[in-house]
Design an enzyme around this catalytic site. Sequence first.
Site, PDB file in Angstrom:
ATOM      1  CD  GLU A 131       4.344   1.119   6.993  1.00  7.31           C
ATOM      2  OE1 GLU A 131       4.947   1.525   7.845  1.00  7.31           O
ATOM      3  OE2 GLU A 131       3.725   1.692   5.955  1.00  7.31           O
ATOM      4  CG  ASP A 175      -0.078  -0.169   2.559  1.00 11.09           C
ATOM      5  OD1 ASP A 175       0.938  -0.865   2.642  1.00 11.09           O
ATOM      6  OD2 ASP A 175      -0.644   0.434   3.562  1.00 11.09           O
TER       7      ASP A 175
HETATM    8  C1  LIG Z   1      -0.498   3.630  12.896  1.00 10.99           C
HETATM    9  S1  LIG Z   1       1.252   3.347  12.158  1.00 10.99           S
HETATM   10  C2  LIG Z   1       1.689   4.339  10.970  1.00 10.99           C
HETATM   11  C3  LIG Z   1       2.896   3.998  10.157  1.00 10.99           C
HETATM   12  C4  LIG Z   1       3.402   4.863   9.236  1.00 10.99           C
HETATM   13  N1  LIG Z   1       4.209   4.227   8.367  1.00 10.99           N
HETATM   14  C5  LIG Z   1       5.083   4.924   7.452  1.00 10.99           C
HETATM   15  O1  LIG Z   1       4.721   6.207   7.461  1.00 10.99           O
HETATM   16  C6  LIG Z   1       3.781   5.781   9.965  1.00 10.99           C
HETATM   17  O2  LIG Z   1       3.150   7.080  10.339  1.00 10.99           O
HETATM   18  O3  LIG Z   1       4.911   5.883  10.661  1.00 10.99           O
HETATM   19 ZN   LIG Z   2       6.681   2.721   3.684  1.00 12.54          ZN
HETATM   20 ZN   LIG Z   3       4.985   5.497   4.132  1.00 14.99          ZN
END
Ligand SMILES: CSCC[C@H](NC=O)C(=O)O
Ligand SMILES: [Zn+2]
Ligand SMILES: [Zn+2]
Length: 433
Positions: A144, A79
């Site tokens: 993710e 995603d």
């Molecule tokens: C609620 S977990 C979210 C995961 C996300 N990962 C990448 O950007 C982040 O905000 O770091």
């Molecule tokens: Zn990522």
């Molecule tokens: Zn990301």
Amino acid sequence: DRQNDTPVGRFQNYLRINTAHPNPNYAAPVAFLTAIAQTLNLQIQTLHFTPSKSKPLLLLTWPGSHPSLPSLLLNSHLDSVPAEPDKWTHPPFSAHRTPEGLIFARGAQDDKCIAIQYLEAIRNLKAANFTPIRTVHVSLVPDEEIGGLDGAAKFAASKQFHDLNVGFMLDEGQANPGDEFRVFYADRTPWNLIVKAQGTPGHGSRLYDNGAMENLMKSVEVMTRFREVQFDEVKAGNAAISEVISVNPVYLKSGIPSGDGFVMNMQPSEAEAGFNIRIPPTADPELLRKRIAEEWAPASWNLTYQLLEQGPTRDFMGRPLATATDDSNPWWSVFKQAIESAGGKLAKPEILTSTTDARYMRQQGIPALGFSPMTNTPILLHDHNEHELIMNIFSRLQHLFFSQHLKDTIFLKGIKVYESLISALSSFEQRSQ
Ligand SMILES: CSCC[C@H](NC=O)C(=O)O
Ligand SMILES: [Zn+2]
Ligand SMILES: [Zn+2]
């Protein structure tokens, strides 16, 4: 055709599949990657951790000659975050390639590059008749960007995952404008905090204590002060952003709506604020929970709160979620040497300011490093005009002045780096691991 039948062509075709939230199409990338995996003769499984089966997880396996040894896992999420097309110079799902060798697409850096690079590295190793000793798995996981609850979280906790006997994992990292490869040994765990204030309503002209707005603003002030203390450490050069606790307000909500605006002569009886908090592995989560309850949202100010912890902060043994980057971790030296033998220079290992799925595997006690082989590349994840450099500056100049073919590109160099990593990590034979 020939144009599509190249690593860059496959990268572009993968980028053209829109897997952005809030409605990521997961069937299309799974079909696309399955077709590539078939040409590579990999074992293919599609796992589901939701009853509706709308969030597939593609697991590809290259069996090693000693399958009882702990395996190597290469992870990439399917995603991506949304894109606002009118703010881009090229449409975000066109994977447009400029004459300078840049490919523009949402997901180009985060993190579709690594999925294709893993598979291209495996293709090249297979063509060179390389046989891994350890089994190599590639996982392509959903969700993710929204916390991985129906993806990596459930996968890492599953029997299927346990049976893979993963010894070491590589997940996404981040680009570097400089010429060293960055590597991440930990993430910061995200917590979402919603603070709600109740208070006495009244005429807009009155002065009285215990209004909802006042109560919420007291909370915001305390949190802002905490934020400043953390940020000052960063500004003074004592810590990286990823090494402190960050607390950022992300919304404020109150007022009594009226037409396009708000009633201006009433003090509301309810107010609410949302905060995004990030906790490094070095911080004590229990202490922070206590701080929230006692200092940030005390009931004595008529405040209530909801704390949504987005994943673990400690592993199954209660240890911080950080992978050792010293001699105590045999995988680390193999990783480091493999980068160096591919001609790469490694930056000092860092904590990631944001979060990846690797936290769920670290929770299982598995060493995991975040790594995306992008040097000389601006950090554009979640930004407008996300792109990956297909050529570095040197080869761009070469191309300009000598009309050379584009041999030495960032993306293609990354494939070479993964060839080195996969061959070294999969043939490393320490039995105690
Ligand atoms: C609620 S977990 C979210 C995961 C996300 N990962 C990448 O950007 C982040 O905000 O770091
Ligand atoms: Zn990522
Ligand atoms: Zn990301």
